[in-house]
Write an enzyme that holds these catalytic residues in place. Structure first.
Site, short mmCIF file in Angstrom:
data_model
loop_
_atom_site.label_atom_id
_atom_site.label_comp_id
_atom_site.label_asym_id
_atom_site.label_seq_id
_atom_site.Cartn_x
_atom_site.Cartn_y
_atom_site.Cartn_z
N HIS A 109 -34.50 9.99 -19.37
CA HIS A 109 -33.33 8.98 -19.09
C HIS A 109 -32.55 9.67 -18.22
CE1 HIS A 109 -30.61 5.53 -19.33
NE2 HIS A 109 -29.68 6.35 -19.29
N GLU A 143 -33.65 1.74 -30.92
CA GLU A 143 -32.71 1.38 -30.23
C GLU A 143 -32.91 2.03 -28.70
OE1 GLU A 143 -27.82 2.29 -30.31
OE2 GLU A 143 -29.10 2.80 -31.96
N ASP A 145 -32.72 4.10 -25.25
CA ASP A 145 -32.27 5.17 -24.88
C ASP A 145 -31.43 5.80 -25.97
OD1 ASP A 145 -33.37 4.57 -22.24
OD2 ASP A 145 -31.58 3.40 -21.76
#
Ligand code: GRF
Length: 215
Positions: A109, A143, A145
């Site tokens: 990310h 959930e 990231d």
């Protein structure tokens, strides 16, 4: 050799960096399949160009998210994948798929998580006025990231930066960080304990990055 399955949706520059790392004689992992949910993803071309198995699984052709994920899971398992590497894969995953690959699926990310989850990261980083941003490789949880953090790289935000400038600078670090994280996992140096990553014998971190620099 740890067998990798790489999930993509787009241009695949992180895939490219993993391909190049895997070509090095001393790299302890190999890519056994590349899967894209978008048949037109440039990353599929990159994979084919390097003689890798490249599979298009168009999510729109499946009647449900579960059906799409079952197909992806089947492909990963039949290719003998041991670690799933999400690299710009833009589908939300169900709890079923996340559980199926628990602690065997990682993601990259373009921010220093847990800050700036989600999309339009670089715009939001500039809006917030932070002086350092970066990228994170983490284990995948339901959930988005979120999940135990394996590795991070810090990147300065420079005066006058536009989102595109930050994207380029952060991507350069992503291309170094993702192979580093894969290597540590392949070498058996990473384990998850109480939802945090613990290393055995990982390289020492670099020196602190000051932004602006020390006078
Ligand atoms: C990267 O910034 C990655 O961190 C994010 O999506 C982008 C994918 O870029 N998850 P690419 O397809 O690897 O070039």
């Amino acid at each position: 050799m740890l067998k990798l399955g790489v999930l993509i949706s787009g241009r695949g520059t992180n895939l490219q960096s993993l391909i190049e790392s895997c070509q090095r004689a001393d790299f302890p992992a190999e890519i056994v399949t590349v899967i894209s949910n978008r048949p037109d993803a440039l990353g599929l071309e990159r994979a084919r160009h390097h003689g890798l198995k490249a599979v298009a699984l168009d999510h729109k052709a499946f009647k449900s998210r579960e059906a799409f994920e079952r197909a992806m899971d089947g492909e990963l398992k039949s290719a003998g994948v041991e670690l799933v590497c999400n690299a710009g894969f833009m589908r939300i995953l169900t709890d079923w798929f996340v559980d199926e690959w628990m602690d065997r699926q990682i993601n990259i990310h373009p921010s220093l998580l847990p800050a700036f989850r989600g999309i339009h990261v670089h715009e939001r980083v500039l809006e917030a006025g932070v002086r350092l941003t970066g990228c994170t490789v983490h284990y995948v949880r339901a959930e988005m990231d979120a999940g135990p953090i394996i590795a991070q790289a810090a990147v300065p935000v420079l005066p006058g930066d536009k989102p595109e400038d930050l994207e380029v600078r952060v991507l350069q670090s992503e291309h170094r960080l993702y192979p580093l994280a894969v290597r540590l996992i392949a070498e058996g140096k990473v384990r998850v304990e109480n939802e945090r990553v613990v290393f055995t014998d990982a390289p020492a971190p670099g020196t602190p990055l000051f932004s602006p620099g020390l006078a």
